[in-house]
Design an enzyme around this catalytic site. Structure first.
Site, PDB file in Angstrom:
ATOM      1  N   SER A 392      34.726  11.302  -6.793  1.00 48.68           N
ATOM      2  CA  SER A 392      33.334  11.434  -6.403  1.00 48.68           C
ATOM      3  C   SER A 392      32.888  10.307  -5.680  1.00 48.68           C
ATOM      4  CB  SER A 392      32.456  11.187  -7.988  1.00 48.68           C
ATOM      5  OG  SER A 392      31.122  11.273  -7.656  1.00 48.68           O
ATOM      6  N   ASP A 672      32.605  18.232  -8.781  1.00 52.76           N
ATOM      7  CA  ASP A 672      32.741  16.937  -9.041  1.00 52.76           C
ATOM      8  C   ASP A 672      33.930  17.073 -10.236  1.00 52.76           C
ATOM      9  OD1 ASP A 672      32.865  14.109  -9.959  1.00 52.76           O
ATOM     10  OD2 ASP A 672      31.063  13.944  -8.768  1.00 52.76           O
TER      11      ASP A 672
END
Length: 834
Positions: A392, A672
Site C-alpha cells: 500500500s 490492497d
C-alpha cells in the site's frame, strides 16, 4: 522468555527471544517437468434419487441432475427431468475422456424444475481419484436429511495416444491448439419471412475457446459467399466443437420516421463440428450441414502453438533475481565490513540476506518509510539490505525512489524534500478540469489498448497527481536499471488476489510484482512484468497489450477502498461477523476417511434465497482491480494439495475446491494486501529468498504487533519457519521503539527486528543521546500519533510542513536510536551463516 538489552543511547530496549521446533520441510521440485500422461474413459451413470423434498405442498418434485466436470468438458451435462415424484429414477449414462494428471472433481447438482424456474436442492463434489482403474464404483451419496443420490462410476483405459503435459507439481499445462477456420460459402441458403431488407449473419463459436463468439454479416442473401478467416485457440482435450448458426435478420423501413427498425431475427440453420480429432498441420475440407438442406463449406487447419510456454511454471526465483542476488552480495559484504568494523570483507556465503518490510498506511506509511530509510542510510546500513518489500502506502514511496537508478547511494534529503513538497500541497488540483480531462483520456487509452478499466485505475491516476508524477509514463520494467548492477535493494510490490464475491478473510492469494515479473507464488506461476495485463490462454501469450504504467499499478497496490461491506464492519467492530456464517451454503463432509491424496466428498446445501441476497450485499466487491487471468486454461495437478509449495488454507477453505480456484477464473481481482496482512511477510518468507533478517516497519494505527501475530498464524498454518510472537499486553501499553524476535537454536528461522510506529523517546531526545532543552524543541517532539484529531489519519492526504517533518524525523530517530540492536542482530546473523 524476555531479555533486556542495554545500549549506550537507550537505557533499556526489550528484545523478545523465543524458541520453536525445527520442523523438516518436504522436498519438492521447483521447476516444471515434461511428462507423457494417458487418458482414461470415465462413465457416470445417474441411477436414481430417494426421498427428495421438492415441489411445493401440493405437488411432488420435478427433478433432474446436472453434471459438471470442467477438466474434461467445456459444457455441463444434464439428465432428463422426471416429473411429479420424490423418488426419480433416470438410469442415464454420461461419458467423459479425462486426463490422468489433473485433479478431476465431478460436481453433481440436484435441481427441482418447478413452474417458477429451476431450484438447486443440493450439490455434491466427487473426486474421480477415488475410482480404481478397470473397476466400477456404485455409491449412494447422502444429501440432506434422508435424501440420497445413487450413482455408478466406471473407469477404463483410453485408446487415444497419451497427452504431453508440463507441470510444476501444482499446475498442469497442455499443448494449445490454434484452429484456423475459413468460411467459404453457404449452400442452399433459405429465407424465412417477407422482410423488406434481409441480411444474413453467421455466428461462429467454440465453447471453452479463448476467443469469444465471432459474427460476420453479408447482404444480400443470394449465394452468400464469405471467404473469411476466423481463429480459435482451443484445448483439444476438452472435446470442443465448432458451432455455427445462420441468422436471418429482416428489417422494415418506416417512411414517416426515416429510420430502419428491426422487425424479425431468426436462426435459419445450425450445425456443429467436433475439433478434437483434427490432424495437426493439414487442411481439412468440411461441408457442415445446417438443416433444411442448407450447409456451409469450411476449411479447417489445426496448428500447435509454439512449444515454449509464456507463463513460467516454477517455484524458484526468476533468473534475473538470482543474478541480482549474486551482484548484491558484493555491495552488502562491503557495507557489512564497514558497519561492523570487520577486518576482512566477508565471503559471499557468510553474507546474510536482509529485507526491509514497509507496511500499509497511506501517506502516513509513505512518509514514515522515507524517514526509516534515511535513518538506515545515515548509519551506513542501507547498503546492507538485499530486499525491500512494500504494501500500500509504502509502495508509493518505493515506486518514487526507484525512478532514480542510484537512489540508495544518494542523500535521502533530496527525495524527502520532493515528497514534502507534494504532501504539503493542497490536493484540490487533482479534481481540476484539466486533470479530469487527463484522467478520462488515460482511461480511454488503456481501454483501447485492450486492457480492463476499473475504478482502481482512476484511483491510481489520483495517486499520480498526489505524488506529482504528472503524466508519468514510467513502467515497472524501467526499474530493472535500478537493480541491474545490484546497486539498490531489490523491490517487491505486494497485492492480494481475491474473489469478487468472497471476503478476503476467506480467500486471498498473495500476488507480487517486481521489475522483472508478476505472479502468484502460491501456484508457482509468473509472467514477464511487460505482459502483465495482456491476454493468456493455456500458458501462452495470445494477445500482447502495452505494459501497464506504474501509475495504474500504484492504485492497485493501494486500493484499500476495494473493501466489501463485511470487511468494513469487521474493521469497525473489531471482530468477525459470526452471524454471517449462517448466510452461507451449508457444507458437509460425507467421507472423512478418504485417502490424503483425495478430496473429501462434500455435500453443499444451498442457503435460502433471502440469505443469499443478504450475503451477496455484504461480500460483493465492486471496486477491485480486474485484470486478465494469465492462469486461464491451466489445470491443477491431481496432487496439488500435497505439494508443499502450494500455500493451502484451512480444510474448509476454497483451496479444497479446485473447480473454483484461480486457474478456473477469467479475471484476477487484485486489491490492497492490507486486507490480509498489512505487511508482506509471506513474500519475504518465500523459502527460495532465504531471508535471514527482517527489518519490519509497522506504520499501521492500532495494535503494533497485529501484523506479526497474523504472520505467525499464517506461518503456522503453512509450515513456514517464523519466530514465536507472544507479546504481553503490558508491552502494548508502554511501547518501546524496537523489538527483536528470534530463535537462537534454529538458524532456519529468520530474526525479525520490529519497529512499531511510536513516539517513545523522541519527545525527549532530538537525536540519539541528545536531549531536548528549549521549549520549542520539546513542543516539536511532543505529539501523539493515535490522538483522536491526529493529522496522520490514513484518509489524510495533506500534511502541514511541521507534521511532515516530525513524522520523517520520528522514524529516522527510532531507527538510529536502535543502531546497537541492529548491529548486534547483524553480527548474530553472520555468525549463524558460518
Amino acid at each position: 522468555m524476555f531479555m533486556r538489552v542495554s545500549t549506550r543511547i537507550l537505557p533499556a530496549v526489550v528484545s523478545v527471544l523465543y524458541k520453536s521446533e525445527d520442523v523438516p520441510r518436504k522436498a519438492t521440485p521447483l521447476s516444471f517437468k515434461r511428462e507423457q500422461q494417458p487418458y482414461y474413459d470415465l462413465s457416470v451413470k445417474i441411477i436414481r434419487a430417494k426421498n427428495i423434498v421438492g415441489g411445493d405442498f401440493l405437488t411432488e418434485g420435478d427433478c433432474y441432475v446436472s453434471l459438471r466436470l470442467p477438466t474434461a468438458s467445456v459444457v455441463d451435462y444434464q439428465t432428463k427431468t422426471i416429473s411429479n415424484t420424490n423418488n426419480p429414477e433416470w438410469n442415464e449414462t454420461f461419458n467423459y475422456r479425462i486426463q490422468s494428471t489433473v485433479k478431476n472433481v465431478l460436481e453433481l447438482s440436484l435441481y427441482d424444475a418447478n413452474v417458477k424456474g429451476k431450484k438447486l436442492l443440493s450439490s455434491v463434489a466427487f473426486d474421480i481419484g477415488k475410482i480404481q482403474l478397470g473397476h466400477s464404483l456404485n455409491t449412494t451419496i447422502d444429501l440432506k436429511d434422508k435424501e440420497q443420490l445413487e450413482v455408478e462410476f466406471h473407469l477404463e483405459k483410453c485408446n487415444d495416444p497419451p497427452n504431453e503435459i508440463l507441470t510444476n507439481g501444482v499446475l498442469v499445462a497442455q499443448p494449445c491448439t490454434c484452429v484456423e477456420t475459413k468460411v467459404r460459402n453457404v449452400n442452399n441458403a433459405q429465407m424465412v419471412g417477407t422482410g423488406v431488407n434481409t441480411q444474413y449473419n453467421m455466428s461462429l463459436k467454440v465453447d471453452g475457446a479463448y476467443e469469444e463468439e465471432q459474427v460476420t454479416t453479408l447482404k444480400p442473401i443470394s449465394n452468400p459467399v464469405w471467404n473469411e478467416n476466423f481463429v480459435f485457440h482451443i484445448d483439444k482435450s476438452l472435446d470442443p466443437k465448432l458451432k455455427i448458426d445462420l441468422i436471418q435478420t429482416s428489417t422494415v423501413l418506416q417512411d414517416d420516421m426515416h429510420v430502419e427498425m428491426t422487425k424479425d431475427t431468426s436462426i435459419v440453420g445450425s450445425g456443429s463440428e467436433p475439433l478434437y480429432q483434427l490432424p495437426l498441420g493439414k487442411n481439412v475440407a468440411v461441408t457442415l450441414p445446417l438443416g433444411q438442406e442448407q450447409s456451409v463449406d469450411l476449411k479447417l487447419k489445426a496448428k500447435k502453438c509454439v512449444e515454449d510456454l509464456d507463463v513460467r511454471l516454477s517455484f524458484d526465483l526468476a533468473d534475473p533475481e538470482k543474478e541480482f542476488l549474486v551482484k548484491r552480495k558484493k555491495f552488502v559484504a562491503r557495507a557489512l565490513k564497514k558497519a561492523l568494523q570487520l577486518k576482512k570483507t566477508p565471503k559471499d556465503i557468510h553474507v546474510p540476506v536482509i529485507a526491509i518490510l514497509g507496511s500499509g498506511g497511506g501517506i502516513r506509511a509513505m512518509t514514515s518509510l522515507y524517514g526509516a530509510l534515511s535513518g538506515l542510510q545515515q548509519m551506513h546500513l542501507l547498503d546492507c539490505v538485499t530486499y525491500m518489500v512494500g504494501v500500500s502506502g509504502s509502495t508509493w514511496c518505493m515506486s518514487t525512489l526507484y525512478q532514480d537508478t542510484d537512489w540508495s547511494r544518494k542523500d535521502m534529503k533530496g527525495p524527502i524534500l520532493h515528497a514534502k513538497k507534494q504532501v504539503t500541497k493542497a490536493k484540490t488540483s487533482v479534481l481540476s478540469k484539466d486533470r479530469l480531462g487527463y484522467y478520462i483520456n488515460a482511461l480511454v487509452e488503456k481501454n483501447r489498448s485492450g486492457q480492463s478499466v476499473t475504478v482502481t485505475d482512476l484511483w491510481g491516476l489520483i495517486i499520480e497527481s498526489f505524488l506529482d508524477w504528472k503524466e508519468n509514463k514510467i513502467k515497472l520494467s524501467d526499474q530493472q536499471k535500478a537493480v541491474r548492477r545490484g546497486q539498490n535493494p531489490f523491490p517487491i510490490y505486494a497485492s492480494l488476489n481475491v474473489k469478487s464475491d468472497v471476503s478476503a478473510k476467506d480467500f486471498g492469494e498473495w500476488f507480487e510484482c517486481t521489475p522483472y515479473e508478476a505472479g502468484l507464488p502460491k501456484y508457482g506461476a509468473y509472467i514477464p512484468i511487460q505482459h502483465f495485463g495482456s491476454k493468456f490462454f493455456m500458458g501462452y501469450l495470445i494477445k500482447k497489450c502495452p505494459e501497464i504504467k506504474v501509475s495504474f499499478l500504484a492504485g492497485l497496490w493501494g486500493s484499500a477502498f476495494a473493501a466489501n461491506l463485511e470487511e468494513i464492519l469487521r474493521e469497525v467492530i473489531g471482530t468477525s461477523n459470526t452471524w454471517m456464517q449462517n448466510l452461507h451454503d451449508a457444507i458437509r463432509v460425507t467421507d472423512e476417511h478418504s485417502q490424503s491424496t483425495q478430496l473429501q466428498m462434500r455435500t453443499i446445501i444451498p442457503a435460502r434465497m433471502l440469505d443469499t441476497i443478504v450475503k451477496n450485499l455484504f461480500v460483493s466487491r465492486l471496486t477491485a482491480a480486474e485484470t486478465f487471468n494469465f492462469l486461464r486454461g491451466l489445470f491443477l495437478h491431481r496432487m496439488y494439495e500435497q505439494n508443499h509449495n502450494f500455500m493451502k488454507g484451512q480444510t474448509t477453505h476454497l483451496d479444497s475446491s479446485p473447480n473454483y480456484l484461480t486457474p478456473m477464473a477469467n479475471q484476477l481481482y487484485l486489491v490492497d494486501a492490507g486486507f490480509s496482512i498489512n505487511s508482506a511477510f509471506p513474500l519475504a518468507l518465500r523459502s527460495q529468498r532465504r531471508v535471514d533478517v527482517i527489518l519490519s516497519f509497522s506504520f499501521s494505527r492500532g495494535s503494533p504487533f497485529k501484523v506479526l501475530k497474523k504472520t505467525e498464524e499464517y506461518c503456522v498454518e503453512h509450515d513456514i519457519p517464523f519466530p514465536k510472537i507472544d507479546v504481553p499486553d503490558i508491552l502494548e501499553q508502554s511501547l518501546q521503539e524496537c523489538y527483536v524476535f528470534t530463535d537462537e537454536k534454529n538458524p532456519r528461522i529468520p530474526t525479525v527486528i520490529h519497529f512499531p510506529l511510536t513516539n517513545a523517546t523522541f519527545r525527549n531526545y532530538k537525536a540519539p543521546g541528545v536531549e531536548r532543552t528549549s521549549e520549542e524543541e520539546k513542543y516539536y517532539g511532543s505529539f501523539v500519533l493515535e490522538a483522536e484529531q491526529s493529522p496522520y489519519s490514513t484518509l489524510q492526504f495533506t500534511y502541514t510542513a511541521n507534521d511532515f517533518d516530525r513524522l520523517v524525523d520520528l522514524n529516522c530517530y527510532n531507527v538510529m536510536n536502535n543502531k546497537d540492536i541492529i548491529l548486534m542482530v547483524l553480527k548474530q546473523a553472520m555468525a549463524r551463516k558460518r
